[in-house]
Design an enzyme around this catalytic site. Structure first.
Site, PDB file in Angstrom:
ATOM      1  N   LYS A   1      10.846 -32.728 -25.773  1.00  0.00           N
ATOM      2  CA  LYS A   1      12.005 -33.191 -25.543  1.00  0.00           C
ATOM      3  C   LYS A   1      12.062 -33.934 -23.993  1.00  0.00           C
ATOM      4  O   LYS A   1      12.745 -35.101 -23.607  1.00  0.00           O
ATOM      5  CB  LYS A   1      13.140 -32.309 -25.778  1.00  0.00           C
ATOM      6  CG  LYS A   1      13.361 -31.763 -27.061  1.00  0.00           C
ATOM      7  CD  LYS A   1      14.291 -30.785 -27.414  1.00  0.00           C
ATOM      8  CE  LYS A   1      14.247 -29.529 -26.567  1.00  0.00           C
ATOM      9  NZ  LYS A   1      13.181 -28.450 -27.069  1.00  0.00           N
TER      10      LYS A   1
ATOM     11  N   ARG B   1      22.955 -26.766 -29.192  1.00  0.00           N
ATOM     12  CA  ARG B   1      22.142 -26.081 -29.805  1.00  0.00           C
ATOM     13  C   ARG B   1      22.666 -25.193 -30.947  1.00  0.00           C
ATOM     14  O   ARG B   1      22.094 -24.245 -31.467  1.00  0.00           O
ATOM     15  CB  ARG B   1      21.207 -25.086 -28.797  1.00  0.00           C
ATOM     16  CG  ARG B   1      20.061 -25.603 -28.144  1.00  0.00           C
ATOM     17  CD  ARG B   1      19.807 -24.559 -27.017  1.00  0.00           C
ATOM     18  NE  ARG B   1      18.278 -24.357 -26.974  1.00  0.00           N
ATOM     19  CZ  ARG B   1      17.629 -24.892 -25.959  1.00  0.00           C
ATOM     20  NH1 ARG B   1      18.139 -25.775 -25.368  1.00  0.00           N
ATOM     21  NH2 ARG B   1      16.343 -24.540 -26.011  1.00  0.00           N
TER      22      ARG B   1
ATOM     23  N   ARG C   1       1.696 -25.529 -20.299  1.00  0.00           N
ATOM     24  CA  ARG C   1       2.869 -25.979 -19.543  1.00  0.00           C
ATOM     25  C   ARG C   1       2.654 -25.412 -18.235  1.00  0.00           C
ATOM     26  O   ARG C   1       2.815 -24.313 -18.012  1.00  0.00           O
ATOM     27  CB  ARG C   1       4.116 -26.193 -19.985  1.00  0.00           C
ATOM     28  CG  ARG C   1       5.157 -26.678 -19.198  1.00  0.00           C
ATOM     29  CD  ARG C   1       6.372 -27.127 -19.851  1.00  0.00           C
ATOM     30  NE  ARG C   1       6.880 -26.134 -20.480  1.00  0.00           N
ATOM     31  CZ  ARG C   1       8.146 -26.082 -21.293  1.00  0.00           C
ATOM     32  NH1 ARG C   1       8.649 -27.101 -21.382  1.00  0.00           N
ATOM     33  NH2 ARG C   1       8.505 -25.089 -21.903  1.00  0.00           N
TER      34      ARG C   1
ATOM     35  N   ARG D   1       6.495 -21.310 -16.496  1.00  0.00           N
ATOM     36  CA  ARG D   1       7.986 -20.989 -16.578  1.00  0.00           C
ATOM     37  C   ARG D   1       7.825 -19.307 -17.363  1.00  0.00           C
ATOM     38  O   ARG D   1       6.856 -18.933 -17.864  1.00  0.00           O
ATOM     39  CB  ARG D   1       8.753 -21.628 -17.543  1.00  0.00           C
ATOM     40  CG  ARG D   1       9.516 -22.784 -16.952  1.00  0.00           C
ATOM     41  CD  ARG D   1       9.829 -23.692 -17.937  1.00  0.00           C
ATOM     42  NE  ARG D   1      10.473 -23.241 -19.060  1.00  0.00           N
ATOM     43  CZ  ARG D   1      11.314 -23.915 -19.948  1.00  0.00           C
ATOM     44  NH1 ARG D   1      11.302 -25.309 -20.114  1.00  0.00           N
ATOM     45  NH2 ARG D   1      11.752 -23.426 -21.167  1.00  0.00           N
TER      46      ARG D   1
ATOM     47  N   ARG E   1      12.050 -17.711 -28.961  1.00  0.00           N
ATOM     48  CA  ARG E   1      12.752 -19.016 -29.083  1.00  0.00           C
ATOM     49  C   ARG E   1      12.788 -19.608 -30.116  1.00  0.00           C
ATOM     50  O   ARG E   1      13.692 -20.281 -30.319  1.00  0.00           O
ATOM     51  CB  ARG E   1      12.026 -19.709 -27.641  1.00  0.00           C
ATOM     52  CG  ARG E   1      12.230 -18.935 -26.269  1.00  0.00           C
ATOM     53  CD  ARG E   1      11.405 -19.447 -25.396  1.00  0.00           C
ATOM     54  NE  ARG E   1      11.655 -21.156 -24.952  1.00  0.00           N
ATOM     55  CZ  ARG E   1      10.452 -21.533 -24.314  1.00  0.00           C
ATOM     56  NH1 ARG E   1       9.501 -20.776 -23.936  1.00  0.00           N
ATOM     57  NH2 ARG E   1      10.628 -23.137 -24.171  1.00  0.00           N
TER      58      ARG E   1
HETATM   59  P1  AP5 Z   1       8.232 -30.791 -22.524  1.00  0.00           P
HETATM   60  O1  AP5 Z   1       8.522 -31.958 -22.647  1.00  0.00           O
HETATM   61  O2  AP5 Z   1       8.636 -29.728 -21.728  1.00  0.00           O
HETATM   62  O3  AP5 Z   1       8.880 -29.791 -24.039  1.00  0.00           O
HETATM   63  P2  AP5 Z   1      10.336 -29.292 -24.352  1.00  0.00           P
HETATM   64  O4  AP5 Z   1      10.811 -29.668 -25.915  1.00  0.00           O
HETATM   65  O5  AP5 Z   1      11.148 -30.177 -23.082  1.00  0.00           O
HETATM   66  O6  AP5 Z   1      10.226 -28.165 -24.212  1.00  0.00           O
HETATM   67  P3  AP5 Z   1      11.177 -26.839 -23.609  1.00  0.00           P
HETATM   68  O7  AP5 Z   1      10.417 -25.517 -23.615  1.00  0.00           O
HETATM   69  O8  AP5 Z   1      11.583 -27.248 -22.071  1.00  0.00           O
HETATM   70  O9  AP5 Z   1      12.236 -26.699 -24.483  1.00  0.00           O
HETATM   71  P4  AP5 Z   1      13.199 -25.697 -24.848  1.00  0.00           P
HETATM   72  O10 AP5 Z   1      14.302 -26.171 -25.738  1.00  0.00           O
HETATM   73  O11 AP5 Z   1      12.696 -24.238 -25.230  1.00  0.00           O
HETATM   74  O12 AP5 Z   1      13.660 -25.008 -23.255  1.00  0.00           O
HETATM   75  P5  AP5 Z   1      15.056 -25.564 -22.382  1.00  0.00           P
HETATM   76  O13 AP5 Z   1      14.648 -25.804 -21.113  1.00  0.00           O
HETATM   77  O14 AP5 Z   1      15.920 -26.630 -23.133  1.00  0.00           O
HETATM   78  O15 AP5 Z   1       6.658 -30.431 -23.340  1.00  0.00           O
HETATM   79  C1  AP5 Z   1       6.282 -29.116 -23.314  1.00  0.00           C
HETATM   80  C2  AP5 Z   1       4.366 -29.153 -22.879  1.00  0.00           C
HETATM   81  O16 AP5 Z   1       3.974 -30.070 -23.707  1.00  0.00           O
HETATM   82  C3  AP5 Z   1       4.394 -29.916 -21.688  1.00  0.00           C
HETATM   83  O17 AP5 Z   1       3.276 -29.297 -20.843  1.00  0.00           O
HETATM   84  C4  AP5 Z   1       3.947 -31.339 -21.860  1.00  0.00           C
HETATM   85  O18 AP5 Z   1       3.178 -31.954 -20.989  1.00  0.00           O
HETATM   86  C5  AP5 Z   1       3.543 -31.123 -23.238  1.00  0.00           C
HETATM   87  N1  AP5 Z   1       3.460 -32.385 -24.088  1.00  0.00           N
HETATM   88  C6  AP5 Z   1       4.822 -33.181 -24.356  1.00  0.00           C
HETATM   89  N2  AP5 Z   1       4.595 -34.298 -25.223  1.00  0.00           N
HETATM   90  C7  AP5 Z   1       3.350 -34.127 -25.673  1.00  0.00           C
HETATM   91  C8  AP5 Z   1       2.504 -34.709 -26.389  1.00  0.00           C
HETATM   92  N3  AP5 Z   1       3.004 -35.789 -27.178  1.00  0.00           N
HETATM   93  N4  AP5 Z   1       1.242 -34.402 -26.594  1.00  0.00           N
HETATM   94  C9  AP5 Z   1       0.683 -33.280 -25.801  1.00  0.00           C
HETATM   95  N5  AP5 Z   1       1.472 -32.826 -24.916  1.00  0.00           N
HETATM   96  C10 AP5 Z   1       2.617 -32.924 -24.838  1.00  0.00           C
HETATM   97  O19 AP5 Z   1      15.686 -24.076 -22.503  1.00  0.00           O
HETATM   98  C11 AP5 Z   1      15.251 -23.029 -21.713  1.00  0.00           C
HETATM   99  C12 AP5 Z   1      16.486 -21.760 -21.970  1.00  0.00           C
HETATM  100  O20 AP5 Z   1      17.503 -21.874 -21.391  1.00  0.00           O
HETATM  101  C13 AP5 Z   1      16.746 -21.715 -23.543  1.00  0.00           C
HETATM  102  O21 AP5 Z   1      15.861 -20.674 -24.236  1.00  0.00           O
HETATM  103  C14 AP5 Z   1      18.090 -21.012 -23.556  1.00  0.00           C
HETATM  104  O22 AP5 Z   1      18.045 -19.537 -23.044  1.00  0.00           O
HETATM  105  C15 AP5 Z   1      18.699 -21.724 -22.391  1.00  0.00           C
HETATM  106  N6  AP5 Z   1      19.298 -22.878 -22.849  1.00  0.00           N
HETATM  107  C16 AP5 Z   1      19.117 -24.155 -22.512  1.00  0.00           C
HETATM  108  N7  AP5 Z   1      20.150 -24.967 -23.164  1.00  0.00           N
HETATM  109  C17 AP5 Z   1      20.919 -24.101 -23.849  1.00  0.00           C
HETATM  110  C18 AP5 Z   1      22.194 -24.472 -24.477  1.00  0.00           C
HETATM  111  N8  AP5 Z   1      22.354 -25.742 -25.222  1.00  0.00           N
HETATM  112  N9  AP5 Z   1      22.713 -23.093 -25.239  1.00  0.00           N
HETATM  113  C19 AP5 Z   1      22.241 -21.998 -25.099  1.00  0.00           C
HETATM  114  N10 AP5 Z   1      20.968 -21.822 -24.266  1.00  0.00           N
HETATM  115  C20 AP5 Z   1      20.364 -23.002 -23.608  1.00  0.00           C
END
Ligand code: AP5
Length: 214
Positions: free
Chosen positions: A13, A87, A126, A160, A171
Site C-alpha cells: 500500500k 480498517r 523491509r 519495524r 496483524r
Molecule cells: P509496503 O509498501 O511498505 O507495504 P504496506 O502494505 O504499506 O505494509 P504495511 O506493513 O505498512 O501495512 P500495514 O497495514 O500492516 O501497516 P500500517 O503501517 O498501516 O511494502 C512492504 C515491503 O514490500 C517493502 O519492503 C517494499 O519495498 C516491498 N514491496 C512493496 N511492493 C512490492 C512489490 N510489488 N514487489 C516486491 N516488493 C515489494 O499499520 C501499522 C499498525 O498501526 C497496525 O498494525 C495498527 O496497530 C496501527 N494502525 C494503522 N492504521 C490503523 C487503523 N486505520 N485502525 C487501527 N489501527 C491502525
C-alpha cells in the site's frame, strides 16, 4: 479522485501510494505513518498506542478517525489516497461521512491481493529510514549504499518492531477478521477494484492504474 488502498500488511500500500503521489500528485493519508509519528514525538496518543501497534493489534477507531478527520479539508492535489484506513466497518462509515461533510466522495477502493509467502518475504525484508520514513527491501529494493537512506542520507535504516513473523501473524488475523469485510462493503457500494499485486512495484502500479482508469 479519492481512493482507499485496501490490503493485508506488506501488500504494498505504501509503495503504491508513493508511485501515485509521483504520477498523479495525490496526497497520501497513512494512519500507520501518523501513529508512528505520534510515537516518535511522544504525544499522548503515541504513548497510548505504542504497545498495541507492537502487538500487531488495531488501535481504537476513535483515535484513527480523529487523526484522519483533522487532515480532510477541501480538495487537495490529485485527491486523497487513504492508506491503511479504513480498517473496520465503523471507520469506513466515518470516512464516508467525513468526505461528505467536506463536499467530497470516495471514487474507488483498490483491493491489493498478495499470497501469504510473498507477504512474509516482503515484511521480514523491509527496512525503513528512522529519519524520513523512506521504505526499502533488503532484496528487492535495497538502498544504493548499504545502511544509508537514498532519500535523506541518514544512517538510520531499521526493521519495524512489528515486522516479525510472530507479530505478522497477529496483524494478518486482525486484517482477515476486521478489515476484510470492507471488501464486501466497497463491492456493494460499486467502488471495489481488485488488483493482483504479483510482480515488481512498477508492474503492480500499471495494474493499479488500469483498475483506476479502466
Ligand atoms: P509496503 O509498501 O511498505 O507495504 P504496506 O502494505 O504499506 O505494509 P504495511 O506493513 O505498512 O501495512 P500495514 O497495514 O500492516 O501497516 P500500517 O503501517 O498501516 O511494502 C512492504 C515491503 O514490500 C517493502 O519492503 C517494499 O519495498 C516491498 N514491496 C512493496 N511492493 C512490492 C512489490 N510489488 N514487489 C516486491 N516488493 C515489494 O499499520 C501499522 C499498525 O498501526 C497496525 O498494525 C495498527 O496497530 C496501527 N494502525 C494503522 N492504521 C490503523 C487503523 N486505520 N485502525 C487501527 N489501527 C491502525
Amino acid at each position: 479522485m479519492n481512493i482507499v488502498l485496501l490490503g493485508p500488511p506488506g501488500s504494498g500500500k505504501g509503495t503504491q501510494a508513493n508511485i501515485l503521489i509521483r504520477q498523479r500528485s495525490m496526497v497520501q493519508l497513512s494512519t500507520g505513518d501518523m501513529l508512528r509519528e505520534a510515537r516518535r514525538s511522544g504525544t499522548e496518543v503515541g504513548v497510548k498506542v505504542a504497545a498495541i501497534m507492537d502487538a500487531g493489534e488495531l488501535v481504537t477507531d476513535e483515535i484513527v478517525i480523529e487523526l484522519i478527520g483533522e487532515r480532510i479539508g477541501g480538495k487537495k492535489g490529485g485527491g486523497f489516497i487513504f492508506d491503511g484506513f479504513p480498517r473496520t466497518l465503523a471507520q469506513a462509515d466515518s470516512l464516508e461521512e467525513l468526505l461528505r461533510q467536506a463536499g467530497m466522495k470516495l471514487d474507488a477502493a483498490v483491493e491489493m491481493e498478495v499470497g501469504l509467502k510473498e507477504l512474509q518475504d516482503r515484511i521480514t525484508g523491509r527496512v525503513s529510514c528512522g529519519q524520513c520514513g523512506a521504505v526499502y527491501h533488503k532484496v528487492s529494493s535495497p538502498p544504493k549504499v548499504e545502511g544509508v537512506c537514498d532519500n535523506c542520507g541518514a544512517r538510520e535504516l531499521h526493521q519495524r518492531d512489528d515486522d516479525t513473523i510472530e507479530v505478522l501473524n497477529t496483524r494478518l488475523l486482525e486484517y482477515y477478521r476486521k478489515t476484510a469485510p470492507l471488501v464486501g462493503y466497497y463491492h456493494h457500494a460499486g467502488l471495489l477494484r481488485r488488483v493482483d499485486c504479483v510482480g515488481g512495484p512498477e508492474e503492480v502500479a500499471n495494474s493499479v492504474a488500469k483498475a483506476l482508469d479502466g
